[in-house]
Scaffold this active site. Structure first.
Site, short mmCIF file in Angstrom:
data_model
loop_
_atom_site.label_atom_id
_atom_site.label_comp_id
_atom_site.label_asym_id
_atom_site.label_seq_id
_atom_site.Cartn_x
_atom_site.Cartn_y
_atom_site.Cartn_z
N GLU A 43 0.85 -1.20 0.00
CA GLU A 43 0.00 0.00 0.00
C GLU A 43 0.88 1.24 0.00
O GLU A 43 1.75 1.39 0.85
CB GLU A 43 -0.93 0.01 1.21
CG GLU A 43 -1.70 1.30 1.43
CD GLU A 43 -2.49 1.75 0.20
OE1 GLU A 43 -2.37 2.93 -0.18
OE2 GLU A 43 -3.23 0.93 -0.38
N HIS A 89 -2.33 4.95 2.21
CA HIS A 89 -3.03 4.75 3.48
C HIS A 89 -3.94 3.53 3.40
O HIS A 89 -4.70 3.36 2.46
CB HIS A 89 -3.86 5.98 3.85
CG HIS A 89 -4.40 6.73 2.66
ND1 HIS A 89 -4.21 8.07 2.48
CD2 HIS A 89 -5.09 6.31 1.58
CE1 HIS A 89 -4.79 8.44 1.35
NE2 HIS A 89 -5.34 7.40 0.79
N GLY A 93 3.93 -1.26 -5.77
CA GLY A 93 4.22 -2.57 -6.33
C GLY A 93 4.04 -2.57 -7.84
O GLY A 93 3.11 -1.94 -8.36
N SER A 141 -23.88 15.15 -11.09
CA SER A 141 -24.93 14.87 -10.10
C SER A 141 -25.06 13.38 -9.83
O SER A 141 -26.16 12.89 -9.56
CB SER A 141 -26.28 15.42 -10.56
OG SER A 141 -26.77 14.66 -11.65
N ILE A 167 -21.37 11.20 -5.76
CA ILE A 167 -20.40 12.13 -5.16
C ILE A 167 -20.91 13.56 -5.24
O ILE A 167 -20.90 14.31 -4.26
CB ILE A 167 -19.03 11.99 -5.84
CG1 ILE A 167 -18.44 10.60 -5.58
CG2 ILE A 167 -18.06 13.07 -5.33
CD1 ILE A 167 -17.16 10.33 -6.35
N VAL A 199 -17.05 14.47 -11.85
CA VAL A 199 -17.44 13.99 -13.17
C VAL A 199 -16.93 12.57 -13.45
O VAL A 199 -16.61 12.22 -14.57
CB VAL A 199 -16.95 14.95 -14.27
CG1 VAL A 199 -17.70 16.26 -14.20
CG2 VAL A 199 -15.44 15.20 -14.14
N GLY A 200 -16.86 11.77 -12.42
CA GLY A 200 -16.48 10.38 -12.61
C GLY A 200 -15.07 10.07 -12.15
O GLY A 200 -14.38 10.92 -11.58
N ALA A 203 -17.61 0.32 -2.80
CA ALA A 203 -16.74 -0.36 -1.85
C ALA A 203 -17.24 -1.76 -1.54
O ALA A 203 -16.45 -2.71 -1.43
CB ALA A 203 -16.63 0.46 -0.56
N HIS A 258 -44.32 -2.78 12.93
CA HIS A 258 -45.03 -1.50 12.98
C HIS A 258 -44.75 -0.82 14.32
O HIS A 258 -44.73 -1.48 15.36
CB HIS A 258 -46.53 -1.74 12.85
CG HIS A 258 -47.36 -0.51 13.03
ND1 HIS A 258 -47.51 0.43 12.04
CD2 HIS A 258 -48.06 -0.06 14.10
CE1 HIS A 258 -48.29 1.41 12.47
NE2 HIS A 258 -48.63 1.14 13.74
#
Length: 470
Positions: free
Chosen positions: A35, A38, A115, A187, A190, A275-276, A324, A449
């Site tokens: 990694e 983080h 890596g 829209s 995110i 925008v992606g 995720a 209920h």
């Protein structure tokens, strides 16, 4: 095996990578994680988690300014924006530390660095070149390598984040101060989440979308209700929009937007570009392999295998849906397949999607339009939250639950929800999709209920015998 030789080596420590490592350790396989920045990846550090902490603060701010509805009164309500941002960062730090603890507990070594695939070594093992700061390059080996390097924000020409006027999600998460005027471009999940946060904190927000509607991947009816709610909250929303040049002034930014046959010159303090994303496929050594990259994403088969034997890809770097929970599920499936277990490929129509704007949006499976395009004859049920007792008691009556069934078999094809806490409720429909349940089983299911989840039952009844309370 040595500390540099593994059964599985995972490159990337996000929701896909660290989960793959933990599952491999559970199965008794030797595993290591590489990694670079983080543990927890973008999700825990710069995405899913810190945005939810900010959104929680904005929900509280909204309630504090709506106290009269519930019979309360408070004078001079205020907030400390620095503390709000600080709490968000603290929540992320706590979870990232938790991931590190889990890997340590599982005796999984973590290599802080980058890596890169480096050919085949002895015994046919994959070689991975490890580059670490202030250290000489070393070589790790493994029988299997899982690429889980994630993705980053897409940058459009003229909308490059500059750390001041134009923000990506990173800058939007740690602002020095609350902008009075904000333009959000995009829209999707995110964009709408940031638009909701800043609007509910008091910013004047303009939301721009090039597609014909906001939240374009959602059911059209849900998108329309979301836009109506955003505008009711005071947002200005432009769809089917075309962006003109961005002009940076001394203290603000002016952007030209063409929409609805009109040209608007919008001046704001800050711009968020949402925008992606693009996959992190650079510097992985892919050029010397049979791995195929399509539009910045690694091509895999149903079991996450790439075109190169012994190399797999999971999560955002392997393509949509960029979620995720999809990455984590792929991680478990991929590792179990390597271990020789029987696994089932993921069906994308059974993966839930959640957007934590206000009101929340959640969905699974086919939209009404997609189901019809796929050749299904459908039965559709709808139930508005204004007819739900718990929603009325909570003062959260804005919303709708919509179900889409196969008219011939009764199978639940899709479910689409907008309203309070629907991101928590959607899992009921996900289980129904995974279990291939029909309207018969859902109709016979007893919902407690008073709960907002009763609206899920009513939306099923609405598609067949008719809702009882609307």
């Amino acid at each position: 095996m040595s500390k540099t030789d593994f059964d599985i080596l995972v490159i990337g420590g996000g929701p896909g990578g660290y989960v793959a490592a933990l599952r491999a350790a559970q199965l008794g396989l030797s595993v290591g994680v590489v990694e670079a920045q983080h543990l927890g990846g973008i999700c825990l550090n710069w995405g899913c988690i810190p945005t939810k902490a900010l959104l929680r603060a904005s929900e509280i701010n909204h309630l504090l300014h709506d106290l009269d509805t519930y019979g309360f009164k408070a004078d001079a309500v205020s907030f400390d924006f620095t503390k709000i941002v600080g709490r968000s960062r603290a929540v992320s730090k706590q979870l990232a530390s938790g991931v590190a603890h889990l890997l340590k507990k599982a005796k999984v070594p973590v290599f802080n660095g980058y890596g890169k695939l480096d050919g085949i070594g002895p015994e046919g093992k994959r070689k991975v070149k490890l580059s670490q700061k202030d250290s000489a390059e070393t070589t790790l080996t493994a029988r299997h390598v899982i690429l889980a390097t994630g993705a980053r924000a897409r940058v459009l020409p003229g909308l490059e984040p500059d750390g001041k006027f134009v923000w990506s999600y990173r800058e939007a998460l740690v602002p020095d101060e609350l902008p009075k005027r904000l333009l959000v471009i995009g829209s999707g999940a995110i964009g709408t989440e940031f638009a909701s946060f800043y609007r509910n904190m008091g910013s004047d927000v303009t939301l721009v979308e090039v597609a014909p509607r906001v939240l374009p991947v959602e059911d059209e009816e849900i998108s329309a209700l979301a836009q109506k709610s955003f505008e009711k909250q005071g947002m200005k929303v432009f769809t089917s929009a075309k962006l003109g040049p961005l002009s940076k002034n001394a203290t603000d930014v002016t952007v030209t937007v063409e929409a609805g046959g009109k040209t608007h010159n919008i001046t704001v303090d800050r711009v968020i570009s949402a925008v992606g994303i693009v996959g992190n496929v650079e510097n992985l050594g892919l050029e010397n392999t049979k791995i195929t990259v399509d539009r910045t994403h690694i091509v895999t088969d149903a079991l996450c295998r790439t075109g190169e034997a012994g190399v797999y890809a999971i999560g955002d770097v392997a393509g949509a849906p960029w979620l995720a929970h999809k990455a984590s599920h792929e991680a478990v499936m991929c590792v179990e397949a390597i271990a020789g277990k029987t696994v089932h490929p993921i069906d994308a129509t059974k993966i839930p999607g959640c957007t934590y704007c206000r009101p929340q949006v959640a969905s699974v499976g086919y939209t009404e339009a997609r189901a019809k395009e796929a050749g299904y004859k459908v039965r559709v049920g709808k139930f508005p939250l204004i007819a739900n007792g718990k929603a009325l008691a909570m003062g959260e009556t804005e919303g709708l639950v919509k179900t889409v069934f196969d008219a011939q078999t009764g199978e639940l094809l899709g479910a689409h929800m907008i309203g309070a806490e629907v991101t928590e409720m959607i899992q009921g429909y996900v289980i129904a999709r995974s279990g291939e349940l029909t309207e018969a089983e859902l109709t016979e299911t007893i919902f407690p209920h008073p709960t907002i989840s009763e609206s899920m039952h009513e939306a099923v009844l609405a598609a067949y015998s008719g809702a009882l309370h609307f």
